[in-house]
Design an enzyme around this catalytic site. Sequence first.
Site, PDB file in Angstrom:
ATOM      1  N   GLY A  19       0.829  -1.208   0.000  1.00 22.10           N
ATOM      2  CA  GLY A  19       0.000   0.000   0.000  1.00 22.10           C
ATOM      3  C   GLY A  19       0.857   1.250   0.000  1.00 22.10           C
ATOM      4  O   GLY A  19       1.889   1.297   0.668  1.00 22.10           O
ATOM      5  N   ASP A 111       5.362  -5.275   5.844  1.00 26.77           N
ATOM      6  CA  ASP A 111       5.771  -6.657   6.141  1.00 26.77           C
ATOM      7  C   ASP A 111       5.744  -7.583   4.914  1.00 26.77           C
ATOM      8  O   ASP A 111       6.626  -8.431   4.755  1.00 26.77           O
ATOM      9  CB  ASP A 111       4.964  -7.236   7.311  1.00 26.77           C
ATOM     10  CG  ASP A 111       3.459  -7.129   7.109  1.00 26.77           C
ATOM     11  OD1 ASP A 111       3.027  -6.499   6.120  1.00 26.77           O
ATOM     12  OD2 ASP A 111       2.711  -7.682   7.934  1.00 26.77           O
ATOM     13  N   THR A 134       4.580   2.155   5.497  1.00 24.68           N
ATOM     14  CA  THR A 134       3.179   1.701   5.558  1.00 24.68           C
ATOM     15  C   THR A 134       2.467   2.534   6.601  1.00 24.68           C
ATOM     16  O   THR A 134       3.048   2.846   7.650  1.00 24.68           O
ATOM     17  CB  THR A 134       3.053   0.200   5.921  1.00 24.68           C
ATOM     18  OG1 THR A 134       1.704  -0.058   6.344  1.00 24.68           O
ATOM     19  CG2 THR A 134       3.966  -0.235   7.050  1.00 24.68           C
ATOM     20  N   ASP A 136       0.244   1.535   8.503  1.00 19.92           N
ATOM     21  CA  ASP A 136      -0.215   0.689   9.614  1.00 19.92           C
ATOM     22  C   ASP A 136       0.687   0.690  10.856  1.00 19.92           C
ATOM     23  O   ASP A 136       0.251   0.305  11.937  1.00 19.92           O
ATOM     24  CB  ASP A 136      -0.379  -0.760   9.147  1.00 19.92           C
ATOM     25  CG  ASP A 136      -1.570  -0.939   8.229  1.00 19.92           C
ATOM     26  OD1 ASP A 136      -2.330   0.032   8.053  1.00 19.92           O
ATOM     27  OD2 ASP A 136      -1.737  -2.037   7.670  1.00 19.92           O
ATOM     28  N   ASP A 138       2.853  -1.399  11.632  1.00 23.84           N
ATOM     29  CA  ASP A 138       2.847  -2.756  12.195  1.00 23.84           C
ATOM     30  C   ASP A 138       4.126  -3.534  11.858  1.00 23.84           C
ATOM     31  O   ASP A 138       4.096  -4.751  11.724  1.00 23.84           O
ATOM     32  CB  ASP A 138       1.618  -3.527  11.689  1.00 23.84           C
ATOM     33  CG  ASP A 138       1.573  -3.617  10.168  1.00 23.84           C
ATOM     34  OD1 ASP A 138       2.343  -2.909   9.509  1.00 23.84           O
ATOM     35  OD2 ASP A 138       0.766  -4.405   9.648  1.00 23.84           O
ATOM     36  N   ARG A 180      -4.751  -3.268   8.878  1.00 27.04           N
ATOM     37  CA  ARG A 180      -5.034  -4.683   8.662  1.00 27.04           C
ATOM     38  C   ARG A 180      -4.351  -5.473   9.773  1.00 27.04           C
ATOM     39  O   ARG A 180      -3.142  -5.403   9.934  1.00 27.04           O
ATOM     40  CB  ARG A 180      -4.485  -5.097   7.297  1.00 27.04           C
ATOM     41  CG  ARG A 180      -4.825  -6.516   6.995  1.00 27.04           C
ATOM     42  CD  ARG A 180      -4.631  -6.918   5.572  1.00 27.04           C
ATOM     43  NE  ARG A 180      -3.680  -6.153   4.792  1.00 27.04           N
ATOM     44  CZ  ARG A 180      -3.830  -5.927   3.502  1.00 27.04           C
ATOM     45  NH1 ARG A 180      -4.883  -6.344   2.875  1.00 27.04           N
ATOM     46  NH2 ARG A 180      -2.913  -5.264   2.831  1.00 27.04           N
ATOM     47  N   ARG A 263      -4.632   7.087   3.356  1.00 29.87           N
ATOM     48  CA  ARG A 263      -3.383   6.709   2.675  1.00 29.87           C
ATOM     49  C   ARG A 263      -2.767   7.865   1.876  1.00 29.87           C
ATOM     50  O   ARG A 263      -1.597   7.818   1.512  1.00 29.87           O
ATOM     51  CB  ARG A 263      -3.650   5.525   1.748  1.00 29.87           C
ATOM     52  CG  ARG A 263      -3.851   4.215   2.476  1.00 29.87           C
ATOM     53  CD  ARG A 263      -2.736   3.230   2.182  1.00 29.87           C
ATOM     54  NE  ARG A 263      -2.763   2.788   0.833  1.00 29.87           N
ATOM     55  CZ  ARG A 263      -3.321   1.641   0.414  1.00 29.87           C
ATOM     56  NH1 ARG A 263      -3.890   0.844   1.274  1.00 29.87           N
ATOM     57  NH2 ARG A 263      -3.287   1.299  -0.839  1.00 29.87           N
TER      58      ARG A 263
HETATM   59  O1  F6P Z   1      -1.291  -1.952   4.534  1.00 32.78           O
HETATM   60  C1  F6P Z   1      -1.846  -0.692   4.529  1.00 32.78           C
HETATM   61  C2  F6P Z   1      -3.326  -0.749   4.299  1.00 32.78           C
HETATM   62  O2  F6P Z   1      -3.771   0.567   4.173  1.00 32.78           O
HETATM   63  C3  F6P Z   1      -4.144  -1.495   5.350  1.00 32.78           C
HETATM   64  O3  F6P Z   1      -4.403  -0.742   6.497  1.00 32.78           O
HETATM   65  C4  F6P Z   1      -5.370  -1.847   4.568  1.00 32.78           C
HETATM   66  O4  F6P Z   1      -5.999  -2.969   5.109  1.00 32.78           O
HETATM   67  C5  F6P Z   1      -4.816  -2.183   3.242  1.00 32.78           C
HETATM   68  O5  F6P Z   1      -3.648  -1.422   3.100  1.00 32.78           O
HETATM   69  C6  F6P Z   1      -5.750  -1.904   2.091  1.00 32.78           C
HETATM   70  O6  F6P Z   1      -5.070  -2.147   0.934  1.00 32.78           O
HETATM   71  P1  F6P Z   1      -5.566  -2.012  -0.557  1.00 32.78           P
HETATM   72  O7  F6P Z   1      -6.887  -1.345  -0.541  1.00 32.78           O
HETATM   73  O8  F6P Z   1      -4.527  -1.239  -1.249  1.00 32.78           O
HETATM   74  O9  F6P Z   1      -5.622  -3.394  -1.051  1.00 32.78           O
END
Ligand code: F6P
Length: 330
Positions: A19, A111, A134, A136, A138, A180, A263
Amino acid sequence: MGVFSANGIKNIAVLTSGGDAPGMNAAIRAVVRTAIYNKLKVTAVIHGYEGLIKAEYVNLELSSVANIIQRGGTIIKTGRCQEFFEPEGREKAAKAFKQASFDGLVAIGGDGTFTGANLLWNEHKIPVVGVPGTIDNDVFGTDYTIGFDTAVNTALEAIDKIRDTAASHDRLFLVEVMGRNSGHIALEVGLAGGAEEVFIPENNVSIEEVCKIIERGIKRGKRSSILICAEGKVAGRSYEIAEQIKKSGGYEAKICILGHVQRGGSPTAKDRNLASRLGSAAVKYLMSGQCDIMAGELNQEVVPIALHDTFSKKKKINDDWIKLEKILSI
Ligand code: F6P
């Protein structure tokens, strides 16, 4: 952690994967400028690992990264590449990498990106250094990931606006933020936004308890409340929680899913500076022959962290924050 001979290092590649996150451009800029400062050539791999498989490259000059430090997204594009998670895909990528005579790779992402990068080193001895990008937050081994601070502030701005409506209409709101499998964004905005309760994957909150908190608030004259929920495994989890609250306490919650607005946008100073420091450090690690690591930041120091640890170990949620959030929302 890996070591390789960096004596003749001349040519490095950089990609963003997973992402997008605000500050990725600042990290690309830092990689490019540090590399050119040290007389290395830098090439962008477009669209993340897919671009590595398809040999989709663009040469980067100093001017290619001018005027991008303030821009959200990633100028070299990103993606989630399923093919790369198969051994055949990585084989193709490694072949293309060697054919292009790259000496090292900087992979900016989370990750999933680091899982792939670690395999690229283990299976094909491609020297990779990761930079955590990212929203997140995480990733184990770094206090913050690039993009987290901006995403938190974007979500908080929205929550403050929702609070106006909640207060004006005496309403209960359930706001779903991204994350996520992780509640870092939710907890951070929950505390900063004065939320009544925060639902995160790392901590089980009972619906009965939440209903008691709402009831207690109503008894002392509180007319509106905000609950924050991390999306967890599947976006839209807040609908299920709202239904449970209705069933258990009879309270009607309005739902607001913030989604991808978190984002985008111009990175905060904190994210730009983290990106600049970690992007630059990644190039220096490659120049010194260190790879299979991530450039992380712990206690304000830039440190190398074994790539395998970044995704195999779980970054903990700070329990003190959970406790404090509960005390302050009494
Ligand atoms: O990993 C970052 C993130 O924004 C998560 O929080 C979210 O679940 C995911 O990406 C959504 O990703 P996409 O819509 O790009 O598949």
